[in-house]
Write a protein that holds these residues in place. Structure first.
Motif, PDB file in Angstrom:
ATOM      1  N   PRO A 246       0.809  -1.233   0.000  1.00  0.00           N
ATOM      2  CA  PRO A 246       0.000   0.000   0.000  1.00  0.00           C
ATOM      3  C   PRO A 246       0.834   1.271   0.000  1.00  0.00           C
ATOM      4  CG  PRO A 246       0.197  -0.829   2.219  1.00  0.00           C
ATOM      5  CD  PRO A 246       0.968  -1.796   1.352  1.00  0.00           C
ATOM      6  N   ARG A 247       2.159   1.170   0.082  1.00  0.00           N
ATOM      7  CA  ARG A 247       3.013   2.347   0.218  1.00  0.00           C
ATOM      8  C   ARG A 247       2.790   3.335  -0.920  1.00  0.00           C
ATOM      9  NH1 ARG A 247       7.365   1.627   3.623  1.00  0.00           N
ATOM     10  NH2 ARG A 247       7.603   3.895   3.365  1.00  0.00           N
ATOM     11  N   GLY A 248       2.596   4.593  -0.540  1.00  0.00           N
ATOM     12  CA  GLY A 248       2.446   5.649  -1.532  1.00  0.00           C
ATOM     13  C   GLY A 248       1.081   5.724  -2.179  1.00  0.00           C
ATOM     14  N   LEU A 249       0.084   5.001  -1.619  1.00  0.00           N
ATOM     15  CA  LEU A 249      -1.261   4.994  -2.202  1.00  0.00           C
ATOM     16  C   LEU A 249      -2.307   5.340  -1.140  1.00  0.00           C
ATOM     17  CD1 LEU A 249      -0.929   1.769  -4.383  1.00  0.00           C
ATOM     18  CD2 LEU A 249      -1.086   4.124  -5.237  1.00  0.00           C
ATOM     19  N   PRO A 250      -2.289   6.552  -0.611  1.00  0.00           N
ATOM     20  CA  PRO A 250      -3.269   6.938   0.417  1.00  0.00           C
ATOM     21  C   PRO A 250      -4.680   6.982  -0.158  1.00  0.00           C
ATOM     22  CG  PRO A 250      -2.079   8.866  -0.350  1.00  0.00           C
ATOM     23  CD  PRO A 250      -1.392   7.672  -0.955  1.00  0.00           C
ATOM     24  N   HIS A 251      -5.638   6.593   0.668  1.00  0.00           N
ATOM     25  CA  HIS A 251      -7.033   6.654   0.239  1.00  0.00           C
ATOM     26  C   HIS A 251      -7.466   8.115   0.136  1.00  0.00           C
ATOM     27  CE1 HIS A 251     -11.334   5.958   0.000  1.00  0.00           C
ATOM     28  NE2 HIS A 251     -11.082   4.668  -0.204  1.00  0.00           N
ATOM     29  N   PRO A 252      -8.152   8.499  -0.948  1.00  0.00           N
ATOM     30  CA  PRO A 252      -8.519   9.912  -1.124  1.00  0.00           C
ATOM     31  C   PRO A 252      -9.487  10.436  -0.067  1.00  0.00           C
ATOM     32  CG  PRO A 252      -9.567   8.518  -2.791  1.00  0.00           C
ATOM     33  CD  PRO A 252      -8.557   7.671  -2.091  1.00  0.00           C
ATOM     34  N   VAL A 253     -10.214   9.566   0.608  1.00  0.00           N
ATOM     35  CA  VAL A 253     -11.175  10.017   1.632  1.00  0.00           C
ATOM     36  C   VAL A 253     -10.493  10.156   2.988  1.00  0.00           C
ATOM     37  CG1 VAL A 253     -13.289   9.455   2.890  1.00  0.00           C
ATOM     38  CG2 VAL A 253     -13.128   8.996   0.420  1.00  0.00           C
ATOM     39  N   SER A 254      -9.813   9.111   3.425  1.00  0.00           N
ATOM     40  CA  SER A 254      -9.193   9.133   4.750  1.00  0.00           C
ATOM     41  C   SER A 254      -7.822   9.799   4.751  1.00  0.00           C
ATOM     42  CB  SER A 254      -9.055   7.704   5.282  1.00  0.00           C
ATOM     43  OG  SER A 254      -8.097   6.979   4.513  1.00  0.00           O
ATOM     44  N   GLY A 255      -7.158   9.798   3.603  1.00  0.00           N
ATOM     45  CA  GLY A 255      -5.807  10.342   3.536  1.00  0.00           C
ATOM     46  C   GLY A 255      -4.758   9.400   4.084  1.00  0.00           C
ATOM     47  N   ARG A 256      -5.183   8.207   4.527  1.00  0.00           N
ATOM     48  CA  ARG A 256      -4.250   7.229   5.085  1.00  0.00           C
ATOM     49  C   ARG A 256      -4.053   6.058   4.114  1.00  0.00           C
ATOM     50  NH1 ARG A 256      -7.645   8.175   9.512  1.00  0.00           N
ATOM     51  NH2 ARG A 256      -8.626   6.137   9.230  1.00  0.00           N
TER      52      ARG A 256
END
Length: 429
Positions: A246-256
């Motif tokens: 998942p590195r470098g792929l933050p969720h656009p809603v949570s930002g995490r």
């Protein structure tokens, strides 16, 4: 100049045929499909890509990017055609597979110096100057002829192919678009997993029935193309530190960053087909349908291309071939592509170009074309012709280049600059 026979219409064979024809050589290209199909190919098109539609990164500081830069300097024909069939894939060069193969087929068939014969080559009753670029799925009869007359033994390894699905059957409300670390355009769909969703996926993969080779065949998997079930078997977190990282792929809603992320890559120009990146599998078809139930947004996905496993055949090249990739037992008989132990689409094109150059020099009674050792082409050429004791297929990577001094953060740049400088000097002379 005599006519040259090229056995195999894959990436290496087509690159060789086009390069020789451009140099004024008459070529007979023999391709057994569609008269005889393989376990992985589905069409009669030349240069069919069966495992993925990606030709890897174009970033100049990557090994794949450097290889492309070297090939552009040499006028690689298939790389030029790939640019005309590209689809959005961030910093990677990915193509519409059918369009790419159609372009290559058209280019070969319209060339007046290339005569295409659709038949199976079953023996080594070949003209004085020939090249076997039959690929890793070489027919049993031809493989047996190579074994009997030249090598006295064969090696096998296995490749797994990833699933491809219909874009319109994906629930895009559960996934998001984005590129890793925000680099380039948002060309990939990203499937986020929570910890529980990820663990359920891993549990399913580990227990699901899979397609196994016949028990008399030893399974040797190439490390860069492992099926997900093999990776999952190495530990609970192996997949999320591998193809599901998942590195470098933050969720656009949570930002995490999610716990794990599966990426989907566009495989056709119109975006109608998506490939599960790094998700090669040898699960049974029934298991593959069930597998999608464990992937958010893909529960109702329509499978357009099944994952599968197929056997690849390659020579112990350092033992049987010289630096020109010509047989040490039979002058004028060359080998090229994945049957020699290069691994990857770009590497197959590259090796076809290297062998084409050497065939031309052989026909002209000129010295062999040996590229500089600090270029990727030269390093691959040497890897395939020098004894290591345990020869295995190799793709383009910085590890096969000679070391460079300096800080670790500077070494990639220095390797690239040195390689391109050496190639320029080589071509100038």
């Amino acid at each position: 100049m005599p006519e040259v026979s090229v056995i195999g219409g894959g990436l290496a064979g087509c690159e060789i045929a086009l390069q020789l024809a451009d140099a004024g050589i008459e070529v007979r290209l023999v391709e057994m499909r569609p008269q005889r199909m393989t376990s992985a190919h589905t069409t009669a098109l030349l240069a069919e890509m069966v495992c993925s539609n990606s030709l890897k990164s174009e970033k100049p500081d990557t090994a794949s990017g450097l290889l492309k830069a070297e090939l552009k300097m040499l006028g690689c024909r298939l790389l030029e055609l790939a640019a005309s069939a590209r689809v959005p894939a961030g910093h990677a060069l990915a193509v519409d597979r059918e369009l790419f193969s159609s372009l290559v087929t058209g280019e070969v068939e319209k060339n007046p110096r290339i005569r295409v014969e659709r038949r199976e080559q079953i023996d080594l009753d070949l003209p004085a100057v020939s090249v076997i670029a039959a690929g890793p799925l070489v027919s049993e009869k031809l493989a047996r002829a190579i074994e009997d007359q030249l090598t006295g033994g064969r090696l096998f390894f296995y490749d797994a192919i990833s699933l491809s699905i219909s874009r319109e059957s994906v629930d895009t409300q559960k996934i998001f678009k984005g590129s890793r670390y925000g680099k380039g355009s948002a060309d990939y769909w990203n499937v986020p997993f929570s910890r529980d969703e990820y663990r359920r996926l891993v549990d399913f993969i580990l227990q699901a029935p899979r397609m196994e080779p016949r028990d008399f065949e030893e399974v040797k998997m190439f490390e860069a193309c492992l099926p997900v079930e093999t990776i999952a078997g190495r530990g609970e977190d192996a997949l999320r530190f591998g193809p599901l990282k998942p590195r470098g792929l933050p969720h656009p809603v949570s930002g995490r960053e999610p716990y794990a992320v599966l990426q989907l890559r566009q495989e056709t120009v119109d975006g109608s087909m998506l490939g599960l990146v790094g998700f090669q599998t040898r699960l049974t078809r029934k298991s593959q349908r069930e597998l999608l139930q464990h992937i958010p947004g893909l529960e109702e996905a329509e499978i357009l291309r099944w994952g599968s496993i197929h056997r690849n055949t390659f020579l112990d090249s350092p033992h049987w071939l010289d630096e020109r990739q010509m047989s040490q037992r039979r002058e004028g008989l060359f080998f090229s592509g994945q049957i020699t132990g290069v691994e990857g689409y770009m590497e197959s094109m590259a090796h076809g170009l290297v062998v084409a150059k050497n065939i031309l020099h052989f026909l002209r009674r000129e010295e062999a074309v040996i590229f500089p050792a600090d270029t990727l082409l030269g390093s691959l050429q040497r890897y395939l012709s020098r004894e290591t004791g345990n020869f295995q297929p190799m793709n383009a990577n910085f590890g096969i280049l000679p070391p460079v001094p300096g800080k670790r953060s500077e070494r990639k740049r220095k390797r690239v600059e040195r390689a391109l400088g050496s190639m320029r000097s080589f071509l100038d002379h």
